[in-house]
Design a protein around this motif. Structure first.
Motif, PDB file in Angstrom:
ATOM      1  N   VAL A 162       0.872  -1.179   0.000  1.00 36.27           N
ATOM      2  CA  VAL A 162       0.000   0.000   0.000  1.00 36.27           C
ATOM      3  C   VAL A 162       0.905   1.223   0.000  1.00 36.27           C
ATOM      4  O   VAL A 162       1.407   1.659   1.037  1.00 36.27           O
ATOM      5  CB  VAL A 162      -0.947   0.008   1.211  1.00 36.27           C
ATOM      6  CG1 VAL A 162      -1.801   1.275   1.195  1.00 36.27           C
ATOM      7  CG2 VAL A 162      -1.830  -1.224   1.201  1.00 36.27           C
ATOM      8  N   ASP A 163       1.139   1.755  -1.193  1.00 31.18           N
ATOM      9  CA  ASP A 163       2.087   2.839  -1.387  1.00 31.18           C
ATOM     10  C   ASP A 163       1.509   3.796  -2.426  1.00 31.18           C
ATOM     11  O   ASP A 163       1.179   3.382  -3.537  1.00 31.18           O
ATOM     12  CB  ASP A 163       3.423   2.260  -1.856  1.00 31.18           C
ATOM     13  CG  ASP A 163       4.387   3.314  -2.337  1.00 31.18           C
ATOM     14  OD1 ASP A 163       4.876   4.077  -1.489  1.00 31.18           O
ATOM     15  OD2 ASP A 163       4.631   3.384  -3.559  1.00 31.18           O
ATOM     16  N   GLU A 164       1.387   5.059  -2.067  1.00 29.01           N
ATOM     17  CA  GLU A 164       0.741   6.028  -2.964  1.00 29.01           C
ATOM     18  C   GLU A 164       1.442   6.129  -4.313  1.00 29.01           C
ATOM     19  O   GLU A 164       0.794   6.256  -5.349  1.00 29.01           O
ATOM     20  CB  GLU A 164       0.698   7.408  -2.294  1.00 29.01           C
ATOM     21  CG  GLU A 164      -0.360   7.526  -1.214  1.00 29.01           C
ATOM     22  CD  GLU A 164      -0.564   8.976  -0.776  1.00 29.01           C
ATOM     23  OE1 GLU A 164      -0.211   9.893  -1.551  1.00 29.01           O
ATOM     24  OE2 GLU A 164      -1.072   9.174   0.332  1.00 29.01           O
ATOM     25  N   ALA A 165       2.756   6.076  -4.333  1.00 35.05           N
ATOM     26  CA  ALA A 165       3.479   6.208  -5.592  1.00 35.05           C
ATOM     27  C   ALA A 165       3.187   5.031  -6.517  1.00 35.05           C
ATOM     28  O   ALA A 165       2.946   5.213  -7.716  1.00 35.05           O
ATOM     29  CB  ALA A 165       4.979   6.304  -5.322  1.00 35.05           C
ATOM     30  N   PRO A 187     -12.385  15.123  -3.653  1.00 32.61           N
ATOM     31  CA  PRO A 187     -12.298  15.090  -2.187  1.00 32.61           C
ATOM     32  C   PRO A 187     -12.415  13.698  -1.575  1.00 32.61           C
ATOM     33  O   PRO A 187     -12.283  13.542  -0.371  1.00 32.61           O
ATOM     34  CB  PRO A 187     -13.486  15.951  -1.772  1.00 32.61           C
ATOM     35  CG  PRO A 187     -14.510  15.695  -2.846  1.00 32.61           C
ATOM     36  CD  PRO A 187     -13.723  15.562  -4.122  1.00 32.61           C
ATOM     37  N   ALA A 188     -12.668  12.661  -2.408  1.00 36.81           N
ATOM     38  CA  ALA A 188     -12.833  11.313  -1.861  1.00 36.81           C
ATOM     39  C   ALA A 188     -11.511  10.711  -1.396  1.00 36.81           C
ATOM     40  O   ALA A 188     -11.496   9.814  -0.548  1.00 36.81           O
ATOM     41  CB  ALA A 188     -13.479  10.403  -2.897  1.00 36.81           C
ATOM     42  N   GLY A 189     -10.387  11.190  -1.957  1.00 34.45           N
ATOM     43  CA  GLY A 189      -9.082  10.647  -1.595  1.00 34.45           C
ATOM     44  C   GLY A 189      -7.999  11.670  -1.809  1.00 34.45           C
ATOM     45  O   GLY A 189      -8.260  12.873  -1.811  1.00 34.45           O
ATOM     46  N   ALA A 213      -5.512   6.511  -1.639  1.00 34.83           N
ATOM     47  CA  ALA A 213      -4.506   6.564  -2.701  1.00 34.83           C
ATOM     48  C   ALA A 213      -5.123   6.338  -4.083  1.00 34.83           C
ATOM     49  O   ALA A 213      -4.566   6.762  -5.090  1.00 34.83           O
ATOM     50  CB  ALA A 213      -3.423   5.519  -2.437  1.00 34.83           C
ATOM     51  N   CYS A 214      -6.281   5.679  -4.126  1.00 37.84           N
ATOM     52  CA  CYS A 214      -6.926   5.331  -5.398  1.00 37.84           C
ATOM     53  C   CYS A 214      -7.937   6.359  -5.875  1.00 37.84           C
ATOM     54  O   CYS A 214      -8.337   6.324  -7.057  1.00 37.84           O
ATOM     55  CB  CYS A 214      -7.627   3.981  -5.272  1.00 37.84           C
ATOM     56  SG  CYS A 214      -6.525   2.578  -5.046  1.00 37.84           S
ATOM     57  N   ARG A 215      -8.382   7.247  -5.018  1.00 32.25           N
ATOM     58  CA  ARG A 215      -9.455   8.182  -5.369  1.00 32.25           C
ATOM     59  C   ARG A 215      -8.942   9.621  -5.403  1.00 32.25           C
ATOM     60  O   ARG A 215      -8.143  10.020  -4.567  1.00 32.25           O
ATOM     61  CB  ARG A 215     -10.609   8.080  -4.355  1.00 32.25           C
ATOM     62  CG  ARG A 215     -11.148   6.675  -4.119  1.00 32.25           C
ATOM     63  CD  ARG A 215     -11.661   6.003  -5.366  1.00 32.25           C
ATOM     64  NE  ARG A 215     -12.277   4.711  -5.074  1.00 32.25           N
ATOM     65  CZ  ARG A 215     -12.488   3.767  -5.983  1.00 32.25           C
ATOM     66  NH1 ARG A 215     -12.111   3.947  -7.241  1.00 32.25           N
ATOM     67  NH2 ARG A 215     -13.055   2.619  -5.634  1.00 32.25           N
TER      68      ARG A 215
END
Length: 258
Positions: free
Chosen positions: A82-85, A120-122, A115-117
């Motif tokens: 689980v990594d935003e990049a 304002p959802a993510g 990280a997937c949205r």
């Protein structure tokens, strides 16, 4: 890079489980052979690239996503973590879903969804490398239909399955029987039939049903995947490159001996 109904959602709309392929070998021609045959002979609905235990780098991932997408199947990715990049990179390529390993609590599942949205959802950064190429494309709008699965692979995750499944924006839970078996003291294996594993399957299915989300499971044999689909899993892996190659080699040996 499709902005319309992808093949996973189409399978669900037709009232059946989506059939998933699994690739660990980062060869562009192999990916194209699998995608072309699977699409042309109605074998698979999606193909997952394994970035956790597979050998894909950024360039081979991009080439594989293009090949899968070109043949009309849904490209999915099992993330390394689980990594935003990593999430942003594969989503910008146009994958239709991500599967995150080792999600053991609500906080990690919440980070995954964020990280997937897009806001304002993510908190996904806007950089539609491939998703904005086609005229009329709506990368922000199509991002809302990207599938987000959290893998249940630890004893803690199984204990908290109900809480994790209920995380807003999560599409479902994906059972990894290999790591889950290790966590439960059963050792690593696939296509397994231990009562404890079947109990875990039921707990995940019940958690997803209560949360209104979907359950998915990994396998390496189509017959086993079909049985899990009959149990209620909505996304089942019916074919995996490594086990398929080994099985075909065994068949070649036995066929020659006969």
């Amino acid at each position: 890079m499709t902005d319309t109904l992808d093949t996973v959602h189409a399978a669900w709309s037709a009232g059946r489980a989506a059939r998933n392929g699994w690739l660990t070998v980062p060869d562009a021609h192999l990916v194209e052979v699998v995608a072309a045959y699977a699409a042309g002979h109605d074998v698979l609905d999606a193909v997952t690239l394994d970035l956790q235990h597979g050998l894909f780098d950024r360039a081979s991932t991009a080439a594989a996503v293009r090949a899968i997408d070109a043949h009309g199947l849904a490209p999915l990715v099992r993330l390394p973590a689980v990594d935003e990049a990593s999430v942003g990179f594969v989503l910008d390529l146009g994958v239709r879903g991500v599967i995150a390993p080792m999600v053991s609590d609500v906080a990690t599942a919440t980070e995954l969804v964020a990280a997937c949205r897009y806001p304002p959802a993510g908190r996904r950064s806007f950089g539609p490398v491939r998703t904005a190429l086609r005229p009329g494309a709506d990368p922000v709008g199509s991002a809302a239909s990207v599938l987000v699965f959290a893998m249940i692979e630890t004893a803690d995750a199984l204990e908290r399955a109900g809480e994790i499944a209920a995380v807003s924006g999560l599409d479902g839970l994906f059972v990894g029987p290999g790591d889950l078996g290790v966590a439960l003291g059963l050792g690593p294996a696939q296509n397994r039939e231990e009562p404890a594993i079947h109990d875990a399957f039921r707990r995940v299915l019940d958690a997803c049903a209560a949360a209104g989300t979907r359950a998915a499971v990994h396998a390496t044999r189509a017959e086993y995947a079909a049985a899990r689909a009959a149990d209620g899993f909505s996304l089942v892996t019916t074919w995996s490159d490594g086990p398929a190659v080994l099985e075909s080699l065994d068949g070649a040996r036995e066929g020659f001996r006969r």
